[in-house]
Design an enzyme around this catalytic site. Structure first.
Site, PDB file in Angstrom:
ATOM      1  N   GLY A  36       0.795  -1.223   0.000  1.00 24.70           N
ATOM      2  CA  GLY A  36       0.000   0.000   0.000  1.00 24.70           C
ATOM      3  C   GLY A  36       0.829   1.275   0.000  1.00 24.70           C
ATOM      4  N   THR A  43       8.870  -0.805   6.312  1.00 26.84           N
ATOM      5  CA  THR A  43       9.349   0.061   7.387  1.00 26.84           C
ATOM      6  C   THR A  43      10.858   0.243   7.258  1.00 26.84           C
ATOM      7  OG1 THR A  43       7.651  -0.846   8.842  1.00 26.84           O
ATOM      8  CG2 THR A  43       9.505   0.263   9.907  1.00 26.84           C
ATOM      9  N   CYS A  44      11.551  -0.868   7.051  1.00 27.82           N
ATOM     10  CA  CYS A  44      13.016  -0.869   7.095  1.00 27.82           C
ATOM     11  C   CYS A  44      13.623   0.146   6.127  1.00 27.82           C
ATOM     12  CB  CYS A  44      13.504  -2.283   6.781  1.00 27.82           C
ATOM     13  SG  CYS A  44      15.282  -2.410   6.698  1.00 27.82           S
ATOM     14  N   GLU A 203      12.803   5.637  31.052  1.00 30.22           N
ATOM     15  CA  GLU A 203      12.634   4.191  30.845  1.00 30.22           C
ATOM     16  C   GLU A 203      11.877   3.592  32.029  1.00 30.22           C
ATOM     17  OE1 GLU A 203      13.141   1.611  28.565  1.00 30.22           O
ATOM     18  OE2 GLU A 203      12.346   0.398  30.201  1.00 30.22           O
ATOM     19  N   HIS A 444      45.476  -9.091  12.529  1.00 28.83           N
ATOM     20  CA  HIS A 444      45.941  -8.076  13.476  1.00 28.83           C
ATOM     21  C   HIS A 444      46.335  -6.822  12.712  1.00 28.83           C
ATOM     22  CE1 HIS A 444      47.933  -6.277  16.921  1.00 28.83           C
ATOM     23  NE2 HIS A 444      48.963  -5.990  16.125  1.00 28.83           N
TER      24      HIS A 444
HETATM   25  P1  FAD Z   1       7.670  -4.007   7.397  1.00 33.65           P
HETATM   26  O1  FAD Z   1       9.049  -3.658   7.034  1.00 33.65           O
HETATM   27  O2  FAD Z   1       6.977  -3.312   8.455  1.00 33.65           O
HETATM   28  O3  FAD Z   1       6.857  -4.058   6.056  1.00 33.65           O
HETATM   29  C1  FAD Z   1       5.507  -4.351   6.007  1.00 33.65           C
HETATM   30  C2  FAD Z   1       4.900  -3.661   4.810  1.00 33.65           C
HETATM   31  O4  FAD Z   1       3.573  -4.144   4.652  1.00 33.65           O
HETATM   32  C3  FAD Z   1       4.779  -2.145   4.955  1.00 33.65           C
HETATM   33  O5  FAD Z   1       5.410  -1.503   3.867  1.00 33.65           O
HETATM   34  C4  FAD Z   1       3.274  -1.880   4.932  1.00 33.65           C
HETATM   35  O6  FAD Z   1       2.929  -0.691   4.225  1.00 33.65           O
HETATM   36  C5  FAD Z   1       2.756  -3.092   4.196  1.00 33.65           C
HETATM   37  N1  FAD Z   1       1.376  -3.425   4.535  1.00 33.65           N
HETATM   38  C6  FAD Z   1       0.799  -3.498   5.764  1.00 33.65           C
HETATM   39  N2  FAD Z   1      -0.482  -3.906   5.645  1.00 33.65           N
HETATM   40  C7  FAD Z   1      -0.718  -4.103   4.328  1.00 33.65           C
HETATM   41  C8  FAD Z   1      -1.828  -4.537   3.578  1.00 33.65           C
HETATM   42  N3  FAD Z   1      -2.982  -4.875   4.157  1.00 33.65           N
HETATM   43  N4  FAD Z   1      -1.721  -4.615   2.226  1.00 33.65           N
HETATM   44  C9  FAD Z   1      -0.528  -4.271   1.597  1.00 33.65           C
HETATM   45  N5  FAD Z   1       0.551  -3.868   2.271  1.00 33.65           N
HETATM   46  C10 FAD Z   1       0.466  -3.795   3.614  1.00 33.65           C
HETATM   47  N6  FAD Z   1      15.707  -3.714  12.096  1.00 33.65           N
HETATM   48  C11 FAD Z   1      16.970  -4.131  11.893  1.00 33.65           C
HETATM   49  O7  FAD Z   1      17.197  -5.331  11.738  1.00 33.65           O
HETATM   50  N7  FAD Z   1      18.012  -3.251  11.865  1.00 33.65           N
HETATM   51  C12 FAD Z   1      17.829  -1.931  12.038  1.00 33.65           C
HETATM   52  O8  FAD Z   1      18.785  -1.150  12.012  1.00 33.65           O
HETATM   53  C13 FAD Z   1      16.520  -1.454  12.272  1.00 33.65           C
HETATM   54  N8  FAD Z   1      16.287  -0.146  12.461  1.00 33.65           N
HETATM   55  C14 FAD Z   1      15.007   0.292  12.634  1.00 33.65           C
HETATM   56  C15 FAD Z   1      14.801   1.648  12.856  1.00 33.65           C
HETATM   57  C16 FAD Z   1      13.521   2.123  13.042  1.00 33.65           C
HETATM   58  C17 FAD Z   1      13.311   3.602  13.263  1.00 33.65           C
HETATM   59  C18 FAD Z   1      12.416   1.223  12.994  1.00 33.65           C
HETATM   60  C19 FAD Z   1      11.022   1.743  13.162  1.00 33.65           C
HETATM   61  C20 FAD Z   1      12.618  -0.124  12.795  1.00 33.65           C
HETATM   62  C21 FAD Z   1      13.918  -0.606  12.622  1.00 33.65           C
HETATM   63  N9  FAD Z   1      14.176  -1.966  12.448  1.00 33.65           N
HETATM   64  C22 FAD Z   1      15.461  -2.397  12.274  1.00 33.65           C
HETATM   65  C23 FAD Z   1      13.092  -2.960  12.435  1.00 33.65           C
HETATM   66  C24 FAD Z   1      12.750  -3.351  10.979  1.00 33.65           C
HETATM   67  O9  FAD Z   1      12.391  -2.194  10.268  1.00 33.65           O
HETATM   68  C25 FAD Z   1      11.618  -4.353  10.962  1.00 33.65           C
HETATM   69  O10 FAD Z   1      11.927  -5.454  11.785  1.00 33.65           O
HETATM   70  C26 FAD Z   1      11.377  -4.867   9.547  1.00 33.65           C
HETATM   71  O11 FAD Z   1      11.083  -3.799   8.689  1.00 33.65           O
HETATM   72  C27 FAD Z   1      10.236  -5.877   9.525  1.00 33.65           C
HETATM   73  O12 FAD Z   1      10.029  -6.307   8.218  1.00 33.65           O
HETATM   74  P2  FAD Z   1       8.591  -6.841   7.737  1.00 33.65           P
HETATM   75  O13 FAD Z   1       8.775  -7.204   6.306  1.00 33.65           O
HETATM   76  O14 FAD Z   1       8.088  -7.847   8.668  1.00 33.65           O
HETATM   77  O15 FAD Z   1       7.625  -5.590   7.869  1.00 33.65           O
HETATM   78  P1  NAD Z   2      12.049  -1.646  22.319  1.00 34.41           P
HETATM   79  O1  NAD Z   2      11.199  -2.775  22.710  1.00 34.41           O
HETATM   80  O2  NAD Z   2      13.430  -1.878  21.846  1.00 34.41           O
HETATM   81  O3  NAD Z   2      12.164  -0.613  23.522  1.00 34.41           O
HETATM   82  C1  NAD Z   2      11.062  -0.043  24.128  1.00 34.41           C
HETATM   83  C2  NAD Z   2      11.456   0.406  25.507  1.00 34.41           C
HETATM   84  O4  NAD Z   2      10.400   1.173  26.055  1.00 34.41           O
HETATM   85  C3  NAD Z   2      11.724  -0.740  26.473  1.00 34.41           C
HETATM   86  O5  NAD Z   2      12.938  -0.513  27.136  1.00 34.41           O
HETATM   87  C4  NAD Z   2      10.537  -0.695  27.422  1.00 34.41           C
HETATM   88  O6  NAD Z   2      10.841  -1.136  28.727  1.00 34.41           O
HETATM   89  C5  NAD Z   2      10.227   0.789  27.413  1.00 34.41           C
HETATM   90  N1  NAD Z   2       8.856   1.144  27.764  1.00 34.41           N
HETATM   91  C6  NAD Z   2       7.715   0.481  27.444  1.00 34.41           C
HETATM   92  N2  NAD Z   2       6.644   1.156  27.924  1.00 34.41           N
HETATM   93  C7  NAD Z   2       7.128   2.263  28.530  1.00 34.41           C
HETATM   94  C8  NAD Z   2       6.531   3.355  29.192  1.00 34.41           C
HETATM   95  N3  NAD Z   2       5.214   3.444  29.313  1.00 34.41           N
HETATM   96  N4  NAD Z   2       7.331   4.316  29.705  1.00 34.41           N
HETATM   97  C9  NAD Z   2       8.690   4.249  29.587  1.00 34.41           C
HETATM   98  N5  NAD Z   2       9.302   3.225  28.966  1.00 34.41           N
HETATM   99  C10 NAD Z   2       8.536   2.256  28.422  1.00 34.41           C
HETATM  100  O7  NAD Z   2      11.183  -0.858  21.221  1.00 34.41           O
HETATM  101  P2  NAD Z   2      11.594   0.306  20.238  1.00 34.41           P
HETATM  102  O8  NAD Z   2      12.851   0.955  20.652  1.00 34.41           O
HETATM  103  O9  NAD Z   2      10.363   1.120  20.070  1.00 34.41           O
HETATM  104  O10 NAD Z   2      11.864  -0.489  18.906  1.00 34.41           O
HETATM  105  C11 NAD Z   2      10.818  -1.291  18.307  1.00 34.41           C
HETATM  106  C12 NAD Z   2      11.369  -2.443  17.549  1.00 34.41           C
HETATM  107  O11 NAD Z   2      12.087  -2.014  16.416  1.00 34.41           O
HETATM  108  C13 NAD Z   2      12.292  -3.268  18.400  1.00 34.41           C
HETATM  109  O12 NAD Z   2      11.732  -4.541  18.527  1.00 34.41           O
HETATM  110  C14 NAD Z   2      13.565  -3.341  17.664  1.00 34.41           C
HETATM  111  O13 NAD Z   2      14.011  -4.656  17.511  1.00 34.41           O
HETATM  112  C15 NAD Z   2      13.274  -2.760  16.282  1.00 34.41           C
HETATM  113  N6  NAD Z   2      14.399  -1.874  15.963  1.00 34.41           N
HETATM  114  C16 NAD Z   2      15.607  -2.444  15.731  1.00 34.41           C
HETATM  115  C17 NAD Z   2      16.705  -1.649  15.489  1.00 34.41           C
HETATM  116  C18 NAD Z   2      18.024  -2.291  15.258  1.00 34.41           C
HETATM  117  O14 NAD Z   2      18.065  -3.471  15.015  1.00 34.41           O
HETATM  118  N7  NAD Z   2      19.118  -1.548  15.321  1.00 34.41           N
HETATM  119  C19 NAD Z   2      16.589  -0.271  15.487  1.00 34.41           C
HETATM  120  C20 NAD Z   2      15.347   0.273  15.746  1.00 34.41           C
HETATM  121  C21 NAD Z   2      14.251  -0.549  15.980  1.00 34.41           C
END
Ligand code: FAD
Ligand code: NAD
Length: 465
Positions: A36, A43-44, A203, A444
Site C-alpha cells: 500500500g 518500514t526498514c 525508561e 591483526h
Molecule cells: P515491514 O518492514 O513493516 O513491512 C511491512 C509492509 O507491509 C509495509 O510496507 C506496509 O505498508 C505493508 N502493509 C501493511 N499492511 C498491508 C496490507 N494490508 N496490504 C498491503 N501492504 C500492507 N531492524 C533491523 O534489523 N536493523 C535496524 O537497524 C533497524 N532499524 C530500525 C529503525 C527504526 C526507526 C524502525 C522503526 C525499525 C527498525 N528496524 C530495524 C526494524 C525493521 O524495520 C523491521 O523489523 C522490519 O522492517 C520488519 O520487516 P517486515 O517485512 O516484517 O515488515
Molecule cells: P524496544 O522494545 O526496543 O524498547 C522499548 C522500551 O520502552 C523498552 O525498554 C521498554 O521497557 C520501554 N517502555 C515500554 N513502555 C514504557 C513506558 N510506558 N514508559 C517508559 N518506557 C517504556 O522498542 P523500540 O525501541 O520502540 O523499537 C521497536 C522495535 O524495532 C524493536 O523490537 C527493535 O528490535 C526494532 N528496531 C531495531 C533496530 C536495530 O536493530 N538496530 C533499530 C530500531 C528498531
C-alpha cells in the site's frame, strides 16, 4: 482443479515480503506482492533501518569533528551543521534503495499490486478494488508504533513524534525527551544529542535495552551517561500536555510515588512496536491473533488457516529486518517444495549507537538458567586497534557451556560491534566451541581480535590482559 491468478501472493513489501516474493519468483513461482505504500521496502527501507542509519552515520561525523575526537588525532576542523543537506542524503539513500527493490521486482517478474490488501477468503484478496486469487498467501504486513495512552503523537507538528517524525525534525530540538530506553530511543536519541540536543531518556524498567545481556545493559547506561544523556530509569510517563511548540510530561516512579514534570521541545515515543493486522479482514478467513496481536505460525510459517502463512514482524520473535528476510527466503522455499530453515536461536541484534552494541544467542542470565556456564570477557581498552583508534569503551563477552564448551552467546560493545558479531553468529551456526574461536587466526590489528581473546578467556588464558 482450482485455477489461481498466482502461485503466491505476498501481502506487504518490507524485508520479509519483498524477499519472499523475489525468492519465490526465482524458484519459478508466479508471484505478486501487494504493497500500500508508495514505495517498496517496508518500514526498514522507508522509515526504519536505512534512514535511521543515514542520520546516525552523518551525525557521527558531525560529533567526531565538533566534539574534539578528530582534533586529538591532528585533524582540526570547525564543523557547521547543514541539517537540510543531512536530511537530503537520508532521503537520497531511501530513494535509491526503494527504487532498487522496484527494479528487482521487474527483473524477477514479481507483479506489484499497488494498494492495501484484504482477505475475501483464504485464496482471494482484494487490492484497490481488484480481486486476485492465489494458491498460497503470505502475510508480511510488519508492525507499527505502539501508542502510549495520554501522549498523542502528531508528526506534523514536530513536538510529540514517533520514530518516523524523529527522523525528519526540521531543526535540532533544544530539549528532547525520549520515552522508552530501547533500540529506537537510544539510536535516535543519539542522533539528536550529537547534533546538539539535551536528551533525557525515560525508561520504565530499571535498565535500558531489555532482552540484552545484563553486563551490556549496565555498561551501555554508563557510556550513554558519559556522553551526556540523562537517564531516568524505573520511571513512567503518566501524561503529556502540549502548548504551542512545547510539551510538558508528567512522570512518576514506576513503582508509584510523587510525580514530577519535565519540559521538552520534542518528545519521542519509542516504547515498542505492534503487529499490523488491522484492515486485513482476518475475520473473513477465521484467523485469530494471539494476546500480543501476533499471528502464530509453525516452523513452515503456516498459520492455522490452510494456504495462509505469515512472516516477519507480524509473527512472534525479534522485530528485526534480517530475521524477516531470512523468514522470507525460507517461506518461499517451503512453498516451492523445498526445505526452508531459519535458526531462531542464532539471530544477531545490533544497536547502531556509538559505540555499537551487539549480541547473539543467550544472555548470561538465560544461559545460567539452563545449566553451568563459563564466561570469558575482554575489554576493548586492551585491544590494540581500539586503543589506537581512541575507542576504549566496551568489551566482548563469550558465554560457553561449562561441560561441552559450546558457545551459547556472544555480546559486544565496540565501535564496530555490528560487524564483529557476524563471526560469532557464524561460529554458533556451526556449533563452535570457545576453543574453536580461540584457535582461529584473527587478523591483526582488528577489533575482532577481542572476540578471540574473550574466547581465550573462557579457557582462562587471554594473552593481552
Ligand atoms: P515491514 O518492514 O513493516 O513491512 C511491512 C509492509 O507491509 C509495509 O510496507 C506496509 O505498508 C505493508 N502493509 C501493511 N499492511 C498491508 C496490507 N494490508 N496490504 C498491503 N501492504 C500492507 N531492524 C533491523 O534489523 N536493523 C535496524 O537497524 C533497524 N532499524 C530500525 C529503525 C527504526 C526507526 C524502525 C522503526 C525499525 C527498525 N528496524 C530495524 C526494524 C525493521 O524495520 C523491521 O523489523 C522490519 O522492517 C520488519 O520487516 P517486515 O517485512 O516484517 O515488515
Ligand atoms: P524496544 O522494545 O526496543 O524498547 C522499548 C522500551 O520502552 C523498552 O525498554 C521498554 O521497557 C520501554 N517502555 C515500554 N513502555 C514504557 C513506558 N510506558 N514508559 C517508559 N518506557 C517504556 O522498542 P523500540 O525501541 O520502540 O523499537 C521497536 C522495535 O524495532 C524493536 O523490537 C527493535 O528490535 C526494532 N528496531 C531495531 C533496530 C536495530 O536493530 N538496530 C533499530 C530500531 C528498531
Amino acid at each position: 482443479m482450482a485455477e489461481y491468478d498466482y502461485d503466491l501472493l505476498v501481502i506487504g513489501a518490507g524485508p520479509g515480503g519483498y524477499v519472499a516474493a523475489i525468492r519465490a519468483a526465482q524458484l519459478g513461482l508466479k508471484t505478486a506482492c501487494a504493497e500500500g505504500r508508495e514505495t517498496l521496502g517496508g518500514t526498514c527501507l522507508n522509515v526504519g533501518c536505512i534512514p535511521s542509519k543515514a542520520m546516525l552515520h552523518a551525525s557521527e561525523y558531525f560529533e567526531a569533528a565538533a566534539g574534539g575526537a578528530m582534533e586529538s588525532m591532528g585533524v582540526e576542523v570547525k564543523p557547521k551543521l547543514n541539517l537540510d543537506t543531512m536530511h537530503a542524503q537520508r532521503i537520497d539513500a531511501v530513494g535509491g534503495l526503494t527504487k532498487g527493490i522496484e527494479f528487482l521486482f521487474k527483473k524477477n517478474k514479481v507483479d506489484w499490486l499497488k494498494g492495501y490488501a484484504k482477505f475475501k477468503d483464504a485464496h482471494t484478496v482484494e487490492v484497490n478494488g481488484e480481486t486476485k486469487t492465489a494458491k498460497e498467501v503470505v502475510i508480511a504486513t510488519g508492525s507499527s508504533v505502539t501508542p502510549l495512552p495520554g501522549v498523542e503523537i502528531d508528526n506534523s507538528k514536530h513536538v510529540v513524534v514517533d520514530s518516523t517524525g524523529a527522523l525528519e525534525l526540521p531543526k535540532v530540538p533544544k530539549k528532547l525527551v525520549v520515552i522508552g530506553g530501547g533500540v529506537i530511543g537510544l539510536e535516535l536519541g543519539s542522533v539528536w544529542r550529537r547534533l546538539g540536543a539535551e536528551v533525557t531518556v525515560v525508561e520504565f524498567l530499571d535498565q535500558l535495552l531489555p532482552g540484552m545481556d545484563m553486563d551490556v545493559r549496565k555498561e551501555a547506561a554508563k557510556i550513554f551517561k558519559k556522553q551526556g544523556m540523562e537517564l531516568k530509569l524505573s520511571t513512567k510517563v503518566t501524561g503529556c500536555t502540549v502548548k504551542g511548540k512545547k510539551a510538558t510530561l508528567t512522570l512518576e516512579p514506576a513503582a508509584g510515588g510523587d510525580s514530577e514534570t519535565l519540559d521538552a521541545d520534542c518528545v519521542l515515543v519509542s516504547i515498542g512496536r505492534r503487529p499490523n493486522t488491522e484492515g486485513l479482514r482476518l475475520e473473513n478467513i477465521g484467523l485469530e491473533t494471539n494476546q500480543r496481536g501476533q499471528i502464530e505460525v509453525d516452523h513452515e510459517f503456516r498459520t492455522s488457516v490452510e494456504g495462509v502463512r505469515a512472516i516477519g514482524d507480524v509473527v512472534p520473535g525479534p522485530m528485526l529486518a534480517h530475521k524477516a528476510e531470512d523468514e522470507g527466503i525460507a517461506v518461499a522455499e517451503w512453498i516451492a517444495g523445498q526445505t526452508g530453515i531459519v535458526n531462531h536461536d542464532v539471530i544477531p541484534g545490533v544497536v547502531y549507537t556509538w559505540p555499537e552494541i551487539a549480541g547473539v544467542g543467550l544472555t548470561e542470565e538465560a544461559a545460567k538458567e539452563r545449566g553451568a556456564v563459563k564466561v570469558g570477557k575482554f575489554p576493548m581498552m586492551a585491544n590494540s586497534r581500539a586503543k589506537t583508534n581512541h575507542e576504549p569503551d566496551g568489551f566482548v563477552k563469550v558465554i560457553a557451556d561449562a561441560e561441552t564448551d559450546r558457545v551459547l552467546g556472544v555480546w559486544c560493545i565496540a565501535s564496530v560491534a555490528g560487524t564483529m558479531i557476524a563471526q560469532a553468529a557464524q561460529a554458533m551456526e556451526f556449533g563452535a566451541t570457545s576453543e574453536d574461536i580461540a584457535y582461529t587466526c584473527h587478523a591483526h590489528p582488528t577489533h575482532s581480535e577481542a572476540i578471540k581473546e574473550a574466547a581465550m578467556g573462557v579457557l582462562g588464558k587471554p594473552i593481552h590482559m
